[in-house]
Design an enzyme around this catalytic site. Structure first.
Site, PDB file in Angstrom:
ATOM      1  N   GLY A   1     -10.763 -10.484  -7.717  1.00 19.26           N
ATOM      2  CA  GLY A   1      -9.344 -10.786  -7.623  1.00 19.26           C
ATOM      3  C   GLY A   1      -8.494  -9.961  -8.563  1.00 19.26           C
ATOM      4  O   GLY A   1      -8.717  -9.977  -9.762  1.00 19.26           O
ATOM      5  N   SER A   2      -7.502  -9.236  -8.053  1.00 16.29           N
ATOM      6  CA  SER A   2      -6.796  -8.293  -8.909  1.00 16.29           C
ATOM      7  C   SER A   2      -5.590  -7.692  -8.190  1.00 16.29           C
ATOM      8  O   SER A   2      -5.107  -8.230  -7.205  1.00 16.29           O
ATOM      9  CB  SER A   2      -7.760  -7.195  -9.348  1.00 16.29           C
ATOM     10  OG  SER A   2      -8.600  -6.822  -8.276  1.00 16.29           O
ATOM     11  N   ARG A   3      -5.140  -6.513  -8.704  1.00 13.20           N
ATOM     12  CA  ARG A   3      -3.899  -5.912  -8.222  1.00 13.20           C
ATOM     13  C   ARG A   3      -3.957  -4.393  -8.427  1.00 13.20           C
ATOM     14  O   ARG A   3      -4.565  -3.919  -9.386  1.00 13.20           O
ATOM     15  CB  ARG A   3      -2.752  -6.526  -9.036  1.00 13.20           C
ATOM     16  CG  ARG A   3      -1.349  -6.006  -8.771  1.00 13.20           C
ATOM     17  CD  ARG A   3      -0.403  -6.726  -9.713  1.00 13.20           C
ATOM     18  NE  ARG A   3       0.990  -6.359  -9.522  1.00 13.20           N
ATOM     19  CZ  ARG A   3       1.969  -7.233  -9.332  1.00 13.20           C
ATOM     20  NH1 ARG A   3       1.701  -8.522  -9.310  1.00 13.20           N
ATOM     21  NH2 ARG A   3       3.204  -6.822  -9.173  1.00 13.20           N
TER      22      ARG A   3
END
Length: 227
Positions: free
Chosen positions: A185-187
């Site tokens: 989960g990240s960006r």
């Protein structure tokens, strides 16, 4: 504070999973087999769901890239949470990856990696804008084959605790080539020159190596007069 990330080497193009997934997938599969052999119902169900999650998370599909030197291709799978012109004169497109998206990131254009800057930080929810300044992150700058200068940044998230790099400064990248991944989960934030037209808006779903984020304006010459 900055420091270099370890270089792990690019994964083979035909692998169905990112190599970082095997230390998680193999032990979970072995525990699942043991639990099933002993007829432990609840642990078996839990381990099966965990294995399915890991297989989905670490998948690394091959893609056929859109063709064109003037295309900025999405470096990440996920949802566009920001798409606008900044006060600094470049266009910003931020992509949020949830735990069900592919987390292998790709070079958005062909060119040379001119700089990398890894910064340790916090692990707040990557869907928040301030995560871009506070979270662990790794910023890439590229000098593209078409003359453009671009940048994009991997940012860790609430659950993501590991940014992995496959490349180093000076590497020549093909458009869509794998550059790294972020676990759980990240960006990814993109910095695109002002002479590109954005092809996405907030809320759009994009895919790494497939979706066109922006196109460069082309100058046409008619009767020796530029238009």
């Amino acid at each position: 504070m900055t420091k270099e990330l370890p270089i792990l080497g690019r994964p083979r193009g035909k692998m169905p999973f990112a190599p970082e997934g095997w230390p998680f997938i193999i032990p979970t599969a072995l525990l699942l087999l043991i639990s099933y052999a002993f007829c432990w119902t609840i642990p078996t169900v839990v381990l099966l769901l965990l294995l399915l999650f890991m297989v989905n998370f670490f998948r690394d599909p091959n893609h056929t890239m859109p063709m064109g030197d003037n295309l900025f291709i999405s470096p990440a799978d996920g949802k566009v949470v920001r798409a606008e012109m900044t006060e600094d004169g470049y266009q910003r497109v931020d992509i949020f990856m949830n735990v069900f998206d592919v987390h292998v990131n790709r070079a958005p254009m062909a060119g040379r990696i001119s700089a990398m800057d890894y910064t340790p930080g916090k692990f707040i929810n990557a869907s928040f804008d301030h995560a871009s300044e506070e979270n662990e992150r790794n910023r890439f700058e590229m000098e593209c084959d078409n003359g453009s200068k671009i940048a994009f940044t991997q940012i860790s998230g609430l659950v993501a605790r590991r940014i992995v790099s496959y490349v180093k400064v000076g590497d020549q990248m093909a458009a869509g080539e794998r550059i790294g991944m972020i676990r759980f989960g990240s960006r990814v934030n993109c910095e695109i020159p002002a002479d590109y037209t954005l092809n996405v808006r907030v809320g759009d779903k994009v895919n790494a190596g497939l979706s066109i984020i922006a196109r460069q304006h082309k100058k046409e010459v008619v009767n020796n007069a530029e238009t």
